[in-house]
Design a protein around this motif. Structure first.
Motif, mmCIF file in Angstrom:
data_model
loop_
_atom_site.group_PDB
_atom_site.id
_atom_site.type_symbol
_atom_site.label_atom_id
_atom_site.label_comp_id
_atom_site.label_asym_id
_atom_site.label_seq_id
_atom_site.Cartn_x
_atom_site.Cartn_y
_atom_site.Cartn_z
ATOM 1 N N ASN A 152 -1.765 12.819 -2.624
ATOM 2 C CA ASN A 152 -1.883 12.686 -1.173
ATOM 3 C C ASN A 152 -1.286 11.396 -0.656
ATOM 4 O OD1 ASN A 152 -3.830 10.884 -1.959
ATOM 5 N ND2 ASN A 152 -5.527 12.290 -1.561
ATOM 6 N N SER A 153 -0.539 10.721 -1.513
ATOM 7 C CA SER A 153 0.171 9.545 -1.035
ATOM 8 C C SER A 153 1.478 9.425 -1.810
ATOM 9 C CB SER A 153 -0.678 8.289 -1.222
ATOM 10 O OG SER A 153 -0.920 8.073 -2.586
ATOM 11 N N THR A 154 2.383 8.615 -1.288
ATOM 12 C CA THR A 154 3.663 8.451 -1.975
ATOM 13 C C THR A 154 3.954 6.963 -2.153
ATOM 14 O OG1 THR A 154 4.877 8.462 0.105
ATOM 15 C CG2 THR A 154 4.647 10.578 -1.036
ATOM 16 N N VAL A 191 0.849 -1.191 0.000
ATOM 17 C CA VAL A 191 0.000 0.000 0.000
ATOM 18 C C VAL A 191 0.884 1.241 0.000
ATOM 19 C CG1 VAL A 191 -2.197 -0.719 0.983
ATOM 20 C CG2 VAL A 191 -0.236 -0.478 2.471
ATOM 21 N N PRO A 192 0.498 2.267 -0.768
ATOM 22 C CA PRO A 192 1.310 3.481 -0.749
ATOM 23 C C PRO A 192 1.196 4.177 0.608
ATOM 24 C CG PRO A 192 -0.678 3.828 -2.032
ATOM 25 C CD PRO A 192 -0.668 2.384 -1.635
ATOM 26 N N CYS A 193 2.175 5.002 0.939
ATOM 27 C CA CYS A 193 2.087 5.792 2.166
ATOM 28 C C CYS A 193 1.132 6.949 1.879
ATOM 29 C CB CYS A 193 3.442 6.363 2.530
ATOM 30 S SG CYS A 193 4.660 5.094 2.840
ATOM 31 N N SER A 194 0.329 7.283 2.854
ATOM 32 C CA SER A 194 -0.673 8.296 2.573
ATOM 33 C C SER A 194 -0.703 9.379 3.635
ATOM 34 C CB SER A 194 -2.026 7.598 2.453
ATOM 35 O OG SER A 194 -3.050 8.489 2.742
ATOM 36 N N VAL A 195 -1.185 10.547 3.209
ATOM 37 C CA VAL A 195 -1.281 11.682 4.119
ATOM 38 C C VAL A 195 -2.235 11.347 5.261
ATOM 39 C CG1 VAL A 195 -2.112 14.053 4.332
ATOM 40 C CG2 VAL A 195 -0.806 13.368 2.327
ATOM 41 N N SER A 226 -3.659 8.119 6.094
ATOM 42 C CA SER A 226 -3.631 6.839 6.790
ATOM 43 C C SER A 226 -2.250 6.515 7.294
ATOM 44 C CB SER A 226 -4.101 5.734 5.841
ATOM 45 O OG SER A 226 -3.376 4.553 6.071
ATOM 46 N N GLY A 227 -2.201 5.930 8.466
ATOM 47 C CA GLY A 227 -0.915 5.523 9.002
ATOM 48 C C GLY A 227 -0.737 4.030 8.957
ATOM 49 N N GLU A 278 0.511 2.005 6.728
ATOM 50 C CA GLU A 278 1.836 1.576 6.318
ATOM 51 C C GLU A 278 2.781 1.641 7.508
ATOM 52 O OE1 GLU A 278 2.398 0.382 3.402
ATOM 53 O OE2 GLU A 278 4.372 -0.104 4.181
#
Lengths: 155, 233
Positions: B197-199, A51-55, A57-58, A60
């Protein structure tokens, strides 16, 4: 007369048991949701970093933290096993196995303690929340309430 | 039968749970099945996504490859984000495979969920002020697992600065400079204007590439598509 007095407590015991059945059905259904959630988290953990890192969601952060596994076993898998146990016990309780209902109490108590600990870790140590972990905590709290109500009704 | 029913229900649930874990932890078979069909047929394409221009980011941006290359990739990345770390070797491989046909830009997008993301971005930007952004970028990504667990990451990055031959004293000053802060801020503004909004969020000729298409096999197909569309292949 003697017959009457014999029947009454028995009847009320059966009534009590009957009235707890919907509670155990609810517990079984809730634990299925918990099981699905824990299975999803286990898969996320095992496939790793999918899963990508997101603004917002924590997940990851939480799932890749050092707290996500306990001596090599993903915590989510432990959670899945716990929910599966709750499901099994609640199902057996629905079908009238009294011991199963009794065993649910310590199991759910342990799950609540673990959930609180994990909530503390997310809030103060990892400082990131994972919605799926929060959902699991919410389900555990709901299970606790159900078990407590069933306890009160059953006794 | 009624006596057996609860046990049957329990076994079915157990089977479904274990089955879904086994099924879903075998993703290799699926992306390959999607990516392997003939290179001429319809492909997973990001061209469905609209072209986004956004506001300009830090100027000049950190780029690799010629300015007039037919295919442009812009990555918004966070040095502490594990999938960004995984994407780093993929992009490096694309750079080697496509050479002058590919123009790569890296934009800073440190996420608030990562403690060391801003220090890492600052270190890369400070190295950029001495002309060694990409060297620092590579070191930070390649050693992500080493420094992300540190309490204080600054000495680690100063060590990298020394290793790539930077003036360490200047690097220490630059890390905290307004210019570095401003660059990260401007890249962030660009990211927001492009709904990032994601990386890692990756744009291929201005169109967002879905996260699932970032593995090397799928990304290569997408780049090939763009090259074909540009008439250079």
């Amino acid at each position: 007369m003697i017959k009457e007095s014999h029947r009454e407590p028995r009847q009320s015991a059966i009534d009590n048991r009957q009235s707890t059945i919907p509670l155990y059905v609810a517990a079984a259904l809730l634990s299925l949701v918990g099981l699905g959630d824990a299975v999803y988290l286990t898969v996320q953990h095992l496939t790793g970093q999918s899963v990508p890192c997101s603004v917002t969601s924590g997940c990851e952060e939480v799932l890749t933290s050092s707290y996500a596994a306990f001596s090599g076993i993903p915590l989510a898998a432990v959670g899945a096993a716990a929910y599966f146990s709750v499901f099994s016990l609640a199902t057996l309780a629905v079908f009238g196995y009294r011991t199963a209902g009794l065993l649910l109490r310590p199991l759910v108590a342990v799950m609540v303690l673990v959930s609180l600990w994990l909530f503390y870790l997310q809030a103060f140590v990892i400082r990131a929340f994972c919605q799926f972990c929060l959902l699991s905590a919410a389900i555990t709290i709901a299970l606790m309430i159900i078990v407590l109500v069933a306890w009160k009704k059953g006794s | 039968m009624k006596r057996l029913l609860p046990f049957i229900i329990i076994l079915v649930v157990l089977g479904v749970a274990i089955g879904s874990v086994v099924y879903m932890t075998k993703p290799q078979a699926q992306p390959n099945a999607n990516a392997s069909p003939s290179p001429v047929g319809p492909k997973p394409s990001p061209t469905q996504a609209p072209v986004k221009t956004g506001v300009p980011g830090a100027d000049p941006p950190h780029t690799m490859g010629p300015e007039n290359a037919p295919v442009k990739i812009e990555e918004f990345g966070d040095f502490e984000c594990p999938p960004c770390g995984l994407f780093h070797p993929i992009l490096k491989q694309m750079h080697q495979e496509f050479g002058d046909k590919l123009h790569i830009t890296f934009r800073e997008f440190p996420l608030p969920t990562h403690n060391h993301a801003i220090p890492a971005a600052s270190a890369a930007e400070a190295a950029g002020m001495q002309g060694k952004f990409w060297e620092m970028h590579a070191l930070i990504f390649e050693n992500q697992n080493t420094w992300k667990t540190e309490f204080d990451v600054r000495p680690v990055f100063e060590g990298y600065a020394k290793r790539i031959g930077l003036d360490v004293e200047r690097f220490k000053r630059d890390v905290n400079s307004d210019r570095v802060e401003q660059r990260i801020f401007l890249d962030g503004k660009r990211a927001r204007s492009m709904d990032v909004n994601s990386t890692p969020t990756v744009f291929l000729n201005g169109r967002e590439v879905p996260f699932q298409s970032l593995p090397a096999d799928t990304l290569r197909v997408l780049i090939d598509n763009e090259l074909r569309a540009a008439g250079t292949k």
